[in-house]
Design an enzyme around this catalytic site. Structure first.
Site, PDB file in Angstrom:
ATOM      1  N   GLY A  49       2.719   5.314  10.088  1.00 19.46           N
ATOM      2  CA  GLY A  49       4.086   5.584   9.672  1.00 19.46           C
ATOM      3  C   GLY A  49       4.989   4.381   9.794  1.00 19.46           C
ATOM      4  O   GLY A  49       6.080   4.347   9.214  1.00 19.46           O
ATOM      5  N   ASP A  96       0.502  -7.703   0.375  1.00 20.44           N
ATOM      6  CA  ASP A  96       0.880  -6.340   0.759  1.00 20.44           C
ATOM      7  C   ASP A  96       2.397  -6.183   0.762  1.00 20.44           C
ATOM      8  O   ASP A  96       3.035  -6.126   1.808  1.00 20.44           O
ATOM      9  CB  ASP A  96       0.294  -5.992   2.130  1.00 20.44           C
ATOM     10  N   SER A 118       4.214   1.399   8.657  1.00 22.69           N
ATOM     11  CA  SER A 118       3.952   0.474   7.551  1.00 22.69           C
ATOM     12  C   SER A 118       5.194   0.220   6.718  1.00 22.69           C
ATOM     13  O   SER A 118       5.969   1.129   6.414  1.00 22.69           O
ATOM     14  CB  SER A 118       2.864   1.026   6.637  1.00 22.69           C
ATOM     15  N   SER A 153       2.097  -4.487   7.708  1.00 25.56           N
ATOM     16  CA  SER A 153       0.958  -4.178   6.853  1.00 25.56           C
ATOM     17  C   SER A 153       0.030  -3.175   7.536  1.00 25.56           C
ATOM     18  O   SER A 153      -0.105  -2.042   7.093  1.00 25.56           O
ATOM     19  CB  SER A 153       0.191  -5.456   6.509  1.00 25.56           C
ATOM     20  N   HIS A 163       0.828  -1.200   0.000  1.00 22.87           N
ATOM     21  CA  HIS A 163       0.000   0.000   0.000  1.00 22.87           C
ATOM     22  C   HIS A 163       0.864   1.253   0.000  1.00 22.87           C
ATOM     23  O   HIS A 163       0.408   2.322  -0.395  1.00 22.87           O
ATOM     24  CB  HIS A 163      -0.999  -0.010   1.172  1.00 22.87           C
TER      25      HIS A 163
END
Length: 359
Positions: free
Chosen positions: A313, A233, A315, A330, A204
């Protein structure tokens, strides 16, 4: 001019897109004080784990998953047929007789996927409970909650429903770190593809930006070459400079780094750590594998479910166990003040899909 050196470090990110970006820092850059890493725990040897995996595959429906019990510091193999207990003990593991097989629990999860794929829900098989653990966040209300309750109730003792007080979401944030098209994330792991330098981050994040810089308004350091979300992801970013030194390390946010020498699959009960740009380093335990989470943006499958906390932040950041790369952050629910639940993309799957290796 010396090449810039990029280390696997997580940073916070820009504003309101539906994804995050990978974070990279120059070595020696200042970092916020992070929570101490989790205390080291005894863990199964590679030989013990390999023997248990081989046996559970051989036993098929007579086995019901395995996990590492941190109290006894032993691997436990669930079985539905007591006559195979001696085969389990021969591997050095503990045999535990349970009611439902892995096949039965996976079938239950499949029913949920068909009848209750509702944004704000998640589920995974927990071998310690011998159940599918289903979670609903506070956005699941009214008719959606009635539908979910009915689906879980139809599974009887095969499933249990619990509720979270904050919503499941990819962990996006505003801030100052690695930047791409107004979003920021965390770098997961530096990797090589055909001898060239790349890094992995969350899909993402990769969806949100085609290029990345190491500071707001800074020069480009890499470009997204492949990105997958939802479904899975992960994203692959290629460094612009083929001479970039991209050491296989994770920033521990205390002035030190963790060397990463290999990738490994997670196991339930494993003590793991996550490094992220917003919160630094936090530890926790793997609670389920092959988990499904239904974000508002879509469903992601095959994830690692953990008790590790994370915040916007983080991720894309690294999930690791010692020198082993385990996953990419994720999303999840909660925060690092009250605690939370975070899901990770298995790094072995991302490496395999991209033909990448740990440097």
């Amino acid at each position: 001019m010396l090449p810039r050196i990029f280390t696997s470090r997580s940073l916070s990110a820009g504003a309101g897109a539906a994804a995050l970006a990978a974070a990279v820092l120059l070595p020696g850059a200042g970092a916020a004080t992070a929570a101490p890493a989790s205390v080291a725990h005894a863990k199964p040897t590679a030989a013990e784990t390999k023997a248990v995996v081989a046996l559970t595959s051989q036993l098929s429906d007579r086995a019901a998953g395995s996990y590492f019990d941190t109290s006894s510091r032993r691997l436990v193999v669930n079985i539905t047929d007591p006559s195979v207990a001696d085969q389990v003990r021969a591997t050095g593991a503990v045999a535990r007789v349970v009611r439902y097989s892995t096949a039965q629990l996976h079938a239950a999860a499949g029913l949920l996927a068909r009848q209750a794929r509702i944004p704000g829900t998640a589920w995974g098989v927990d071998p310690r409970k011998d159940q599918v653990v289903v979670t609903a966040d506070p956005t699941v209300t009214g008719a959606k909650l009635i539908r979910l309750d009915a689906a879980v109730h139809a599974l009887g003792n095969k499933a249990v429903l619990r509720h979270r007080t904050s919503p499941f979401k990819p962990l996006i944030a505003g801030g100052d770190a690695i930047w791409g098209s107004g979003v920021r994330c965390s770098l997961g792991f530096n990797v090589s593809v055909g001898g060239a330098p790349y890094f992995l981050t969350a899909g993402h994040c990769g969806n949100a930006s085609a290029s990345w810089s190491d500071s707001q308004g800074g020069g480009e350091i890499g470009q997204t070459v492949d990105s997958h979300f939802p479904g899975t992801d992960y994203a692959l970013v290629q460094y612009d400079d083929p001479g970039t030194d991209h050491p296989s390390t994770v920033d521990l946010y205390d002035g030190s780094i963790q060397q990463i020498t290999r990738a490994a699959d997670a196991y339930v009960g494993e003590q793991v750590q996550r490094s992220g740009s917003t919160t630094g380093v936090y530890g926790g335990q793997v609670t389920a594998l092959d988990a499904t989470v239904n974000y508002q943006e879509g469903s992601v499958f095959g994830l690692i479910d953990t008790t590790v906390c994370a915040e916007p932040g983080d991720s894309g950041g690294a999930l690791f166990d010692g020198d082993a790369a385990i996953g990419l952050t994720s999303g999840g629910s909660g925060d690092c003040t009250s605690g939370g639940e975070t899901f990770f993309q298995p790094v072995t799957a991302a490496l395999s899909a991209e033909g990448a290796t740990i440097p």
